[in-house]
Write an enzyme that holds these catalytic residues in place. Structure first.
Site, PDB file in Angstrom:
ATOM      1  N   LYS A 176      13.195  33.558 -18.669  1.00 45.74           N
ATOM      2  CA  LYS A 176      13.492  33.419 -17.338  1.00 45.74           C
ATOM      3  C   LYS A 176      14.878  34.091 -16.914  1.00 45.74           C
ATOM      4  O   LYS A 176      14.920  34.513 -15.990  1.00 45.74           O
ATOM      5  CB  LYS A 176      13.757  31.823 -17.023  1.00 45.74           C
ATOM      6  CG  LYS A 176      12.741  30.678 -17.422  1.00 45.74           C
ATOM      7  CD  LYS A 176      13.109  29.420 -17.039  1.00 45.74           C
ATOM      8  CE  LYS A 176      14.281  29.019 -17.886  1.00 45.74           C
ATOM      9  NZ  LYS A 176      13.837  28.605 -19.470  1.00 45.74           N
ATOM     10  N   ARG A 196      15.378  20.701 -14.327  1.00 44.55           N
ATOM     11  CA  ARG A 196      14.757  20.451 -15.697  1.00 44.55           C
ATOM     12  C   ARG A 196      14.128  18.906 -15.950  1.00 44.55           C
ATOM     13  O   ARG A 196      13.467  18.883 -16.887  1.00 44.55           O
ATOM     14  CB  ARG A 196      15.894  20.810 -16.743  1.00 44.55           C
ATOM     15  CG  ARG A 196      15.797  22.012 -17.616  1.00 44.55           C
ATOM     16  CD  ARG A 196      16.780  22.095 -18.479  1.00 44.55           C
ATOM     17  NE  ARG A 196      16.654  22.985 -19.827  1.00 44.55           N
ATOM     18  CZ  ARG A 196      17.270  24.151 -19.619  1.00 44.55           C
ATOM     19  NH1 ARG A 196      18.124  24.649 -18.811  1.00 44.55           N
ATOM     20  NH2 ARG A 196      17.107  25.006 -20.810  1.00 44.55           N
ATOM     21  N   ARG A 239      17.517  35.772 -30.931  1.00 43.14           N
ATOM     22  CA  ARG A 239      18.312  36.121 -30.016  1.00 43.14           C
ATOM     23  C   ARG A 239      19.919  36.118 -30.474  1.00 43.14           C
ATOM     24  O   ARG A 239      20.421  35.281 -31.018  1.00 43.14           O
ATOM     25  CB  ARG A 239      18.242  34.909 -29.097  1.00 43.14           C
ATOM     26  CG  ARG A 239      19.116  35.169 -27.562  1.00 43.14           C
ATOM     27  CD  ARG A 239      18.540  34.419 -26.493  1.00 43.14           C
ATOM     28  NE  ARG A 239      18.733  33.033 -26.466  1.00 43.14           N
ATOM     29  CZ  ARG A 239      18.497  32.479 -25.683  1.00 43.14           C
ATOM     30  NH1 ARG A 239      17.607  32.701 -24.520  1.00 43.14           N
ATOM     31  NH2 ARG A 239      18.570  30.989 -25.580  1.00 43.14           N
ATOM     32  N   ARG A 292      24.125  31.698 -30.537  1.00 47.88           N
ATOM     33  CA  ARG A 292      24.530  30.407 -29.809  1.00 47.88           C
ATOM     34  C   ARG A 292      24.116  29.261 -30.602  1.00 47.88           C
ATOM     35  O   ARG A 292      23.243  29.216 -31.388  1.00 47.88           O
ATOM     36  CB  ARG A 292      23.425  30.375 -28.558  1.00 47.88           C
ATOM     37  CG  ARG A 292      24.264  30.942 -27.242  1.00 47.88           C
ATOM     38  CD  ARG A 292      23.028  30.922 -26.037  1.00 47.88           C
ATOM     39  NE  ARG A 292      22.506  29.928 -25.794  1.00 47.88           N
ATOM     40  CZ  ARG A 292      21.437  29.649 -24.738  1.00 47.88           C
ATOM     41  NH1 ARG A 292      21.559  30.847 -23.989  1.00 47.88           N
ATOM     42  NH2 ARG A 292      20.922  28.412 -24.393  1.00 47.88           N
ATOM     43  N   ARG A 329      15.338  21.286 -28.960  1.00 50.54           N
ATOM     44  CA  ARG A 329      15.025  21.829 -27.302  1.00 50.54           C
ATOM     45  C   ARG A 329      13.516  21.862 -26.978  1.00 50.54           C
ATOM     46  O   ARG A 329      13.290  21.790 -25.736  1.00 50.54           O
ATOM     47  CB  ARG A 329      15.640  23.294 -27.129  1.00 50.54           C
ATOM     48  CG  ARG A 329      17.266  23.111 -27.348  1.00 50.54           C
ATOM     49  CD  ARG A 329      17.988  24.610 -27.296  1.00 50.54           C
ATOM     50  NE  ARG A 329      17.955  25.355 -26.363  1.00 50.54           N
ATOM     51  CZ  ARG A 329      18.110  26.737 -26.449  1.00 50.54           C
ATOM     52  NH1 ARG A 329      18.194  27.191 -27.503  1.00 50.54           N
ATOM     53  NH2 ARG A 329      18.158  27.450 -25.343  1.00 50.54           N
TER      54      ARG A 329
HETATM   55  P1  AMP Z   1      19.931  27.303 -21.253  1.00 49.57           P
HETATM   56  O1  AMP Z   1      20.731  28.435 -21.259  1.00 49.57           O
HETATM   57  O2  AMP Z   1      18.950  27.212 -19.529  1.00 49.57           O
HETATM   58  O3  AMP Z   1      18.723  27.346 -22.104  1.00 49.57           O
HETATM   59  O4  AMP Z   1      20.575  25.848 -21.115  1.00 49.57           O
HETATM   60  C1  AMP Z   1      21.403  25.650 -22.319  1.00 49.57           C
HETATM   61  C2  AMP Z   1      21.466  24.116 -22.435  1.00 49.57           C
HETATM   62  O5  AMP Z   1      22.455  23.511 -21.232  1.00 49.57           O
HETATM   63  C3  AMP Z   1      20.224  23.283 -22.359  1.00 49.57           C
HETATM   64  O6  AMP Z   1      19.789  23.056 -23.791  1.00 49.57           O
HETATM   65  C4  AMP Z   1      21.009  22.006 -21.835  1.00 49.57           C
HETATM   66  O7  AMP Z   1      21.876  21.280 -22.765  1.00 49.57           O
HETATM   67  C5  AMP Z   1      22.127  22.404 -20.701  1.00 49.57           C
HETATM   68  N1  AMP Z   1      21.334  22.485 -19.374  1.00 49.57           N
HETATM   69  C6  AMP Z   1      21.221  23.596 -18.564  1.00 49.57           C
HETATM   70  N2  AMP Z   1      20.439  23.614 -17.722  1.00 49.57           N
HETATM   71  C7  AMP Z   1      20.396  22.126 -17.456  1.00 49.57           C
HETATM   72  C8  AMP Z   1      20.054  21.403 -16.573  1.00 49.57           C
HETATM   73  N3  AMP Z   1      19.184  21.628 -15.494  1.00 49.57           N
HETATM   74  N4  AMP Z   1      19.694  19.892 -16.870  1.00 49.57           N
HETATM   75  C9  AMP Z   1      20.225  19.392 -18.039  1.00 49.57           C
HETATM   76  N5  AMP Z   1      20.877  20.075 -19.089  1.00 49.57           N
HETATM   77  C10 AMP Z   1      20.946  21.625 -18.913  1.00 49.57           C
END
Ligand code: AMP
Length: 214
Positions: free
Chosen positions: A13, A86, A125, A157, A168
């Protein structure tokens, strides 16, 4: 036009959102990137979310929606929401916020890819503080461990470490996957085959957007 990019972590994404933002001048709103910036700056919000993110759990809906509310008024018309919503609660919150600006979600692109492929991608990654992301197997940097764009050292990360990846994925299945039927019933749902190389996925996104006149 407001697009929501939905899918497993590691489904591509973010990569596709960056490409579409660069090529078609969309604003790209990634809640994950936003939280990571706050953590890097050491703000109060960053301190609040740091451990939650490292453990692979979701930040609370209240916090996420507050952050979106603070940004949404200043965003241009064409926006990609990447990694948000989410949860169903966040999706409802987004609708309410958009309504205030006479806007709506125009389409949801679901990045379909198998779970085992996602695990492979997340494990491979490596990230750079400049925002660039590599896959050490399919898209490695020219010099191992070093970013091609800025020369900084790449890192894994915290939430791309093996034990957090499986958390996750569980969180996605429990809390995020209900959004599939939520948006399907609204007729906004488009499936993108995200298991292919990036440029092919991008082509399918462009085709979907133009065919549906989105
Ligand atoms: P991502 O980079 O989108 O994979 O997000 C990394 C982490 O940020 C996620 O595993 C959550 O802990 C937090 N996070 C990002 N977006 C959201 C969201 N919309 N709702 C809740 N937690 C989020």
């Amino acid at each position: 036009m407001n697009l929501v990019f939905l899918g497993y972590p590691g489904s591509g994404k973010g990569t596709q959102a960056k490409m579409l933002a660069e090529r078609k001048n969309f604003a790209h709103l990634s809640t994950g990137d936003l939280f990571r910036e706050e953590i890097a700056k050491g703000t109060k919000l960053g301190q609040t979310v740091k451990d939650i993110i490292s453990s692979g759990k979701l930040v609370s809906d209240n916090i996420v929606l507050e952050v979106i509310e603070s940004k949404i008024g200043s965003l241009k018309n064409d926006v990609i929401f990447d990694g948000f919503p989410r949860t169903v609660e966040q999706a409802e919150g987004l609708e309410n916020l958009l309504e205030k600006y006479s806007r709506k979600v125009d389409a949801v692109l679901f990045f379909e890819v198998e779970e085992r492929e996602v695990v492979k991608r997340l494990s491979a990654r490596r990230s750079c503080s400049c925002g660039r992301v590599y896959n050490v197997i399919s898209n490695p940097p020219k010099k191992e461990g070093i970013c091609d764009s800025c020369g900084a050292a790449l890192f894994t990360r915290e939430d791309d470490k093996p034990e957090v990846i499986s958390k996750r994925i569980d969180v996605y299945k429990d809390l995020t996957s209900p959004l599939i039927s939520y948006y399907r019933t609204q007729g906004l749902f488009h499936i993108i085959n995200a298991s292919r190389p990036g440029e092919e996925v991008y082509g399918e996104i462009e085709k979907t957007l133009s065919e549906e006149k989105i």
